[in-house]
Design a protein around this motif. Structure first.
Motif, PDB file in Angstrom:
ATOM      1  N   ASP A  21      32.399  42.760  30.378  1.00  0.00           N
ATOM      2  CA  ASP A  21      33.667  42.372  29.764  1.00  0.00           C
ATOM      3  C   ASP A  21      33.448  42.141  28.269  1.00  0.00           C
ATOM      4  O   ASP A  21      32.926  41.109  27.868  1.00  0.00           O
ATOM      5  CB  ASP A  21      34.184  41.099  30.432  1.00  0.00           C
ATOM      6  CG  ASP A  21      35.510  40.621  29.889  1.00  0.00           C
ATOM      7  OD1 ASP A  21      36.069  41.259  28.977  1.00  0.00           O
ATOM      8  OD2 ASP A  21      35.997  39.588  30.378  1.00  0.00           O
ATOM      9  N   PHE A  24      34.697  38.847  26.779  1.00  0.00           N
ATOM     10  CA  PHE A  24      34.221  37.564  27.310  1.00  0.00           C
ATOM     11  C   PHE A  24      33.833  36.617  26.183  1.00  0.00           C
ATOM     12  O   PHE A  24      33.127  36.971  25.247  1.00  0.00           O
ATOM     13  CB  PHE A  24      33.023  37.758  28.242  1.00  0.00           C
ATOM     14  CG  PHE A  24      32.500  36.479  28.823  1.00  0.00           C
ATOM     15  CD1 PHE A  24      33.131  35.898  29.909  1.00  0.00           C
ATOM     16  CD2 PHE A  24      31.409  35.832  28.271  1.00  0.00           C
ATOM     17  CE1 PHE A  24      32.674  34.714  30.451  1.00  0.00           C
ATOM     18  CE2 PHE A  24      30.940  34.647  28.791  1.00  0.00           C
ATOM     19  CZ  PHE A  24      31.574  34.087  29.886  1.00  0.00           C
ATOM     20  N   ARG A 155      33.206  35.846  39.602  1.00  0.00           N
ATOM     21  CA  ARG A 155      34.139  36.951  39.395  1.00  0.00           C
ATOM     22  C   ARG A 155      33.442  38.246  39.756  1.00  0.00           C
ATOM     23  O   ARG A 155      32.278  38.447  39.435  1.00  0.00           O
ATOM     24  CB  ARG A 155      34.597  37.000  37.941  1.00  0.00           C
ATOM     25  CG  ARG A 155      35.547  38.152  37.678  1.00  0.00           C
ATOM     26  CD  ARG A 155      36.070  38.156  36.275  1.00  0.00           C
ATOM     27  NE  ARG A 155      36.706  39.441  36.015  1.00  0.00           N
ATOM     28  CZ  ARG A 155      37.045  39.855  34.821  1.00  0.00           C
ATOM     29  NH1 ARG A 155      36.837  39.110  33.766  1.00  0.00           N
ATOM     30  NH2 ARG A 155      37.606  41.039  34.673  1.00  0.00           N
ATOM     31  N   GLU A 156      34.182  39.105  40.430  1.00  0.00           N
ATOM     32  CA  GLU A 156      33.662  40.434  40.734  1.00  0.00           C
ATOM     33  C   GLU A 156      34.050  41.378  39.598  1.00  0.00           C
ATOM     34  O   GLU A 156      35.211  41.420  39.182  1.00  0.00           O
ATOM     35  CB  GLU A 156      34.233  40.952  42.059  1.00  0.00           C
ATOM     36  CG  GLU A 156      33.690  42.305  42.441  1.00  0.00           C
ATOM     37  CD  GLU A 156      34.179  42.815  43.780  1.00  0.00           C
ATOM     38  OE1 GLU A 156      33.887  43.987  44.089  1.00  0.00           O
ATOM     39  OE2 GLU A 156      34.845  42.065  44.522  1.00  0.00           O
ATOM     40  N   PHE A 157      33.076  42.126  39.089  1.00  0.00           N
ATOM     41  CA  PHE A 157      33.305  43.055  37.992  1.00  0.00           C
ATOM     42  C   PHE A 157      33.237  44.511  38.431  1.00  0.00           C
ATOM     43  O   PHE A 157      33.146  45.405  37.595  1.00  0.00           O
ATOM     44  CB  PHE A 157      32.297  42.804  36.859  1.00  0.00           C
ATOM     45  CG  PHE A 157      32.671  41.636  36.008  1.00  0.00           C
ATOM     46  CD1 PHE A 157      33.539  41.781  34.936  1.00  0.00           C
ATOM     47  CD2 PHE A 157      32.162  40.378  36.277  1.00  0.00           C
ATOM     48  CE1 PHE A 157      33.890  40.702  34.146  1.00  0.00           C
ATOM     49  CE2 PHE A 157      32.501  39.294  35.494  1.00  0.00           C
ATOM     50  CZ  PHE A 157      33.365  39.453  34.423  1.00  0.00           C
ATOM     51  N   GLU A 159      34.585  48.038  39.442  1.00  0.00           N
ATOM     52  CA  GLU A 159      35.809  48.730  39.027  1.00  0.00           C
ATOM     53  C   GLU A 159      36.857  48.640  40.126  1.00  0.00           C
ATOM     54  O   GLU A 159      36.583  48.892  41.302  1.00  0.00           O
ATOM     55  CB  GLU A 159      35.504  50.195  38.708  1.00  0.00           C
ATOM     56  CG  GLU A 159      36.641  50.882  37.998  1.00  0.00           C
ATOM     57  CD  GLU A 159      36.254  52.256  37.494  1.00  0.00           C
ATOM     58  OE1 GLU A 159      37.099  53.150  37.570  1.00  0.00           O
ATOM     59  OE2 GLU A 159      35.106  52.410  37.039  1.00  0.00           O
ATOM     60  N   LYS A 162      40.040  42.646  41.377  1.00  0.00           N
ATOM     61  CA  LYS A 162      40.938  41.760  40.635  1.00  0.00           C
ATOM     62  C   LYS A 162      40.147  41.001  39.573  1.00  0.00           C
ATOM     63  O   LYS A 162      39.036  40.551  39.838  1.00  0.00           O
ATOM     64  CB  LYS A 162      41.609  40.760  41.589  1.00  0.00           C
ATOM     65  CG  LYS A 162      42.612  41.411  42.510  1.00  0.00           C
ATOM     66  CD  LYS A 162      43.410  40.481  43.399  1.00  0.00           C
ATOM     67  CE  LYS A 162      43.027  39.061  43.452  1.00  0.00           C
ATOM     68  NZ  LYS A 162      43.780  38.257  44.409  1.00  0.00           N
ATOM     69  N   PRO A 163      40.707  40.836  38.387  1.00  0.00           N
ATOM     70  CA  PRO A 163      39.979  40.172  37.291  1.00  0.00           C
ATOM     71  C   PRO A 163      40.087  38.654  37.331  1.00  0.00           C
ATOM     72  O   PRO A 163      40.238  38.010  36.298  1.00  0.00           O
ATOM     73  CB  PRO A 163      40.663  40.752  36.045  1.00  0.00           C
ATOM     74  CG  PRO A 163      42.071  40.964  36.485  1.00  0.00           C
ATOM     75  CD  PRO A 163      41.979  41.386  37.932  1.00  0.00           C
ATOM     76  N   ASP A 164      40.031  38.085  38.513  1.00  0.00           N
ATOM     77  CA  ASP A 164      40.197  36.636  38.662  1.00  0.00           C
ATOM     78  C   ASP A 164      38.866  35.955  38.947  1.00  0.00           C
ATOM     79  O   ASP A 164      38.027  36.497  39.663  1.00  0.00           O
ATOM     80  CB  ASP A 164      41.158  36.327  39.824  1.00  0.00           C
ATOM     81  CG  ASP A 164      42.548  36.892  39.596  1.00  0.00           C
ATOM     82  OD1 ASP A 164      42.952  37.026  38.422  1.00  0.00           O
ATOM     83  OD2 ASP A 164      43.226  37.196  40.591  1.00  0.00           O
ATOM     84  N   TRP A 165      38.709  34.767  38.415  1.00  0.00           N
ATOM     85  CA  TRP A 165      37.561  33.927  38.725  1.00  0.00           C
ATOM     86  C   TRP A 165      37.929  33.082  39.934  1.00  0.00           C
ATOM     87  O   TRP A 165      39.044  32.567  40.025  1.00  0.00           O
ATOM     88  CB  TRP A 165      37.226  33.019  37.546  1.00  0.00           C
ATOM     89  CG  TRP A 165      36.660  33.755  36.372  1.00  0.00           C
ATOM     90  CD1 TRP A 165      37.346  34.286  35.326  1.00  0.00           C
ATOM     91  CD2 TRP A 165      35.278  34.042  36.134  1.00  0.00           C
ATOM     92  NE1 TRP A 165      36.483  34.893  34.451  1.00  0.00           N
ATOM     93  CE2 TRP A 165      35.206  34.751  34.909  1.00  0.00           C
ATOM     94  CE3 TRP A 165      34.101  33.762  36.821  1.00  0.00           C
ATOM     95  CZ2 TRP A 165      33.990  35.182  34.381  1.00  0.00           C
ATOM     96  CZ3 TRP A 165      32.908  34.201  36.285  1.00  0.00           C
ATOM     97  CH2 TRP A 165      32.852  34.900  35.075  1.00  0.00           C
TER      98      TRP A 165
END
Length: 177
Positions: A21, A24, A155-157, A159, A162-165
Motif C-alpha cells: 500500500d 500507508f 488486513r489482507e492485501f 488482490e 476488502k481493504p478493511d482492517w
C-alpha cells in the motif's frame, strides 16, 4: 521500545509502502486504530457484541462473548475508553506473512494506555496493582485508573480482498482474562 524493535517496525512500514500500500502511513493508521479501540472497548463495556461483527474477527468475537458474560460490572465498565482518555499509544509487533493459499496479510499490534474512572479495587486477582491517578483537591477528588489494552489489527492485501482492517486479538490485562 528497544532501538532494534523500533528499526524493525520502521523497516516493516517501508515494506508495506513498497509492496502492499503506497499510501500507508503509520500516523494515519494509529489515528484509525485509536478510534477503533475507543468504539470497540465501549461496545464491549455495554455488552453490544452483535455490533462488532464487521470490526472483530469471528474467532475473537466468540471468545469475547464467553468472557464478557462472566465479568463483574466494575471490570466491564473499566473496558470502555473514550478517545480523549487515551494517554499513550504505541505499535507493538508488526508482521507480514502469506498463508498456504498465497494470500498476503499484514498484522499490527497496538498498545494503548488509557484512563478510566470505573470502581475497581486497588488490587485485582493475582495480586496485581492497578495504577491510580487522583485529580483535584480533597473536596473534588476524582480517582482514575491507568489501564492498558492490546489490540491486533490485520488486513489482507491479496488482490481483490476488502481493504478493511479487522481486529484479530483483544487483550485487557487484569480485566478480560
Amino acid at each position: 521500545t528497544s532501538p532494534f524493535a523500533w528499526l524493525r517496525t520502521r523497516f516493516y512500514y517501508l515494506l508495506i509502502r513498497l509492496y502492499f500500500d503506497q499510501e500507508f502511513s503509520i500516523e494515519e493508521f494509529t489515528r484509525g486504530a485509536k478510534q477503533a479501540f475507543s468504539v470497540v472497548s465501549k461496545l464491549l463495556s455495554q455488552r453490544k457484541l452483535d455490533l462488532l461483527d464487521e470490526l472483530v474477527s469471528p474467532e475473537v468475537l466468540q471468545v469475547l462473548k464467553e468472557k464478557i458474560s462472566l465479568l463483574p460490572d466494575s471490570h466491564r465498565d473499566a473496558l470502555a475508553a473514550d478517545i480523549d482518555s487515551i494517554m499513550y499509544t504505541t505499535e507493538g509487533d508488526v508482521r507480514i506473512y502469506y498463508d498456504d493459499d498465497g494470500r498476503k496479510f499484514v498484522s499490527i499490534l497496538m498498545c494503548f494506555w488509557y484512563l478510566n474512572g470505573a470502581n475497581l479495587p486497588d488490587e485485582v486477582p493475582g495480586g496485581a496493582k492497578v495504577f491510580q491517578i487522583v485529580f483535584g483537591d480533597e473536596s473534588t477528588k476524582e480517582k482514575k485508573h491507568l489501564l492498558t489494552a492490546n489490540y491486533e489489527f490485520q488486513r489482507e492485501f491479496t488482490e481483490g480482498a476488502k481493504p478493511d482492517w479487522t481486529i484479530t486479538r483483544i487483550e485487557h490485562p487484569r480485566l478480560l482474562e
